[in-house]
Scaffold this active site. Structure first.
Site, short mmCIF file in Angstrom:
data_model
loop_
_atom_site.label_atom_id
_atom_site.label_comp_id
_atom_site.label_asym_id
_atom_site.label_seq_id
_atom_site.Cartn_x
_atom_site.Cartn_y
_atom_site.Cartn_z
N LYS A 180 -6.52 -40.18 3.72
CA LYS A 180 -7.00 -41.05 2.63
C LYS A 180 -8.30 -40.48 2.06
CE LYS A 180 -10.71 -42.83 4.97
NZ LYS A 180 -12.09 -42.44 4.65
N ASP A 236 -10.95 -48.12 9.83
CA ASP A 236 -10.00 -47.88 8.73
C ASP A 236 -8.55 -47.71 9.20
OD1 ASP A 236 -10.37 -45.36 9.71
OD2 ASP A 236 -11.31 -44.55 7.90
O1 C5P Z 1 -14.81 -48.06 13.33
P1 C5P Z 1 -15.02 -46.62 13.57
O2 C5P Z 1 -14.70 -46.20 14.98
O3 C5P Z 1 -14.42 -45.75 12.54
O4 C5P Z 1 -16.59 -46.41 13.40
C1 C5P Z 1 -17.30 -45.33 13.95
C2 C5P Z 1 -18.77 -45.69 13.89
O5 C5P Z 1 -19.20 -45.77 12.53
C3 C5P Z 1 -19.09 -47.06 14.47
O6 C5P Z 1 -19.38 -46.97 15.83
C4 C5P Z 1 -20.29 -47.49 13.68
O7 C5P Z 1 -21.45 -46.88 14.22
C5 C5P Z 1 -20.08 -46.85 12.31
N1 C5P Z 1 -19.51 -47.78 11.33
C6 C5P Z 1 -20.33 -48.73 10.74
N2 C5P Z 1 -19.80 -49.58 9.81
C7 C5P Z 1 -18.50 -49.51 9.44
C8 C5P Z 1 -17.65 -48.54 10.03
C9 C5P Z 1 -18.19 -47.69 10.97
O8 C5P Z 1 -21.52 -48.81 11.04
N3 C5P Z 1 -18.03 -50.35 8.53
#
Ligand code: C5P
Length: 305
Positions: free
Chosen positions: A13, A142
């Site tokens: 994406k 995501d």
């Molecule tokens: O959710 P995901 O594992 O992709 O996120 C990785 C890191 O990115 C999270 O631990 C967080 O620190 C940050 N993040 C965030 N806000 C979001 C998505 C991700 O702060 N909306």
């Protein structure tokens, strides 16, 4: 259906617009982003077996560095479902990686959504059940997009990214040129460097998408994470300078980086743009991943065979 074998396509994406609205009490950031799934995709083959446990093999042009242990989201996504619904059976996955890792292209998240879809098909479970969406969102912000927007490949995502409003019936005719440096960006580091709510890039609307020309649409794109990505990953500035030399103002950062994309009017224009980027990189002796020319897929994770 239960038993047998399924193959699921797991698309990459890009974020057409990405607004960061602020930091939440749980440490995540509140987002408002429009995501588009691409034809550039991984391919996940899954088999139900009698030998208990979940196994994973990874190969393909972007396989390097992809974990095959319990940290791989495919194993985590499928393992939970299997333990709950068919603990005596096993699952074998073969993942063919094409999406560059650490590129802000959602590859690992898409693989997780593909694993959930494949497991549901093999075990005869409902893929759209609310508990499935919740479990996927726990694996990554995501992940939910790729399952919830699987009939459109286009959605507005809010919350921390897991609240998905699919946009159906909209064409996205522009080929994309996608390119990345050899290093990836660490998403958590990028978010840590994010300063203050920005909310600079209001989400694209469905009517803008259907009415704007390619150039108008490109001018409308933007990503609030850009400054944080540059601050947390200083080598990204050289890559950005290269893209600016090749095609000033055309390339956008996807997600938390490190890949960038531009829209082209048609495939010959996309090829010319990709060649310009490749020749500037060659002149600077700068190693790239890509450029790739790809299109909107019009679908999220989808069964192939
Ligand atoms: O959710 P995901 O594992 O992709 O996120 C990785 C890191 O990115 C999270 O631990 C967080 O620190 C940050 N993040 C965030 N806000 C979001 C998505 C991700 O702060 N909306």
């Amino acid at each position: 259906m239960s038993g047998g074998r399924v193959v699921v396509r797991a698309p990459a994406k890009v974020n057409l617009t990405l607004a960061v609205l602020g930091k939440r009490p749980d440490g995540y950031h509140e987002l408002d982003t429009v995501m588009l799934a691409l034809e550039l995709a991984d391919r996940l083959e899954a088999r139900l077996t009698e030998r208990p446990g979940v196994r994973l093999e990874v190969h393909g042009p972007a396989a390097e560095g992809v974990p095959v242990d319990g940290s791989n989201l495919v194993l985590r996504a499928a393992g939970g479902l299997l333990a709950e619904h068919r603990p005596t059976a096993g699952l074998e996955f073969v993942l063919e990686k094409h999406i560059p890792a650490g590129g802000g292209l959602g590859g690992g998240s898409s693989d997780a959504a593909a694993a959930v879809l494949a497991t549901c098909l093999l075990l005869g479970l409902e893929a759209d059940a609310p508990q499935r969406r919740a479990a996927l969102a726990e694996l990554g912000s995501d992940c939910a997009f790729f399952l919830a927007a699987r009939a459109s490949g286009l959605a507005r995502c809010t919350g921390r990214g897991e609240v998905v409003e699919p946009w159906r019936g909209l064409a996205f005719p522009w080929p994309l040129v996608l390119v990345a440096p050899t290093f990836g960006c660490a998403t958590a580091r990028v978010y840590q460097a994010q300063r203050g709510p920005r909310g600079e890039f209001a989400p694209l609307t469905p009517s803008e998408l259907s009415q704007l020309s390619r150039a108008e649409l490109e001018a409308r794109l933007g990503n609030d994470l850009l400054d944080a990505a540059l601050a947390s990953h200083p080598p990204l500035a050289d890559f950005r300078a290269l893209l600016e030399e090749a095609a000033p103002g055309r390339f956008q950062l996807s997600g938390s980086g490190s890949s960038w994309f531009a829209l082209a009017s048609d495939v010959p224009a996309a090829r010319a743009l990709a060649e310009r980027v490749a020749s500037v990189a060659e002149a600077r002796r700068y190693a790239l991943r890509g450029p790739w020319i790809t299109r909107a897929s019009g679908a999220g994770v989808v069964r192939e065979a």
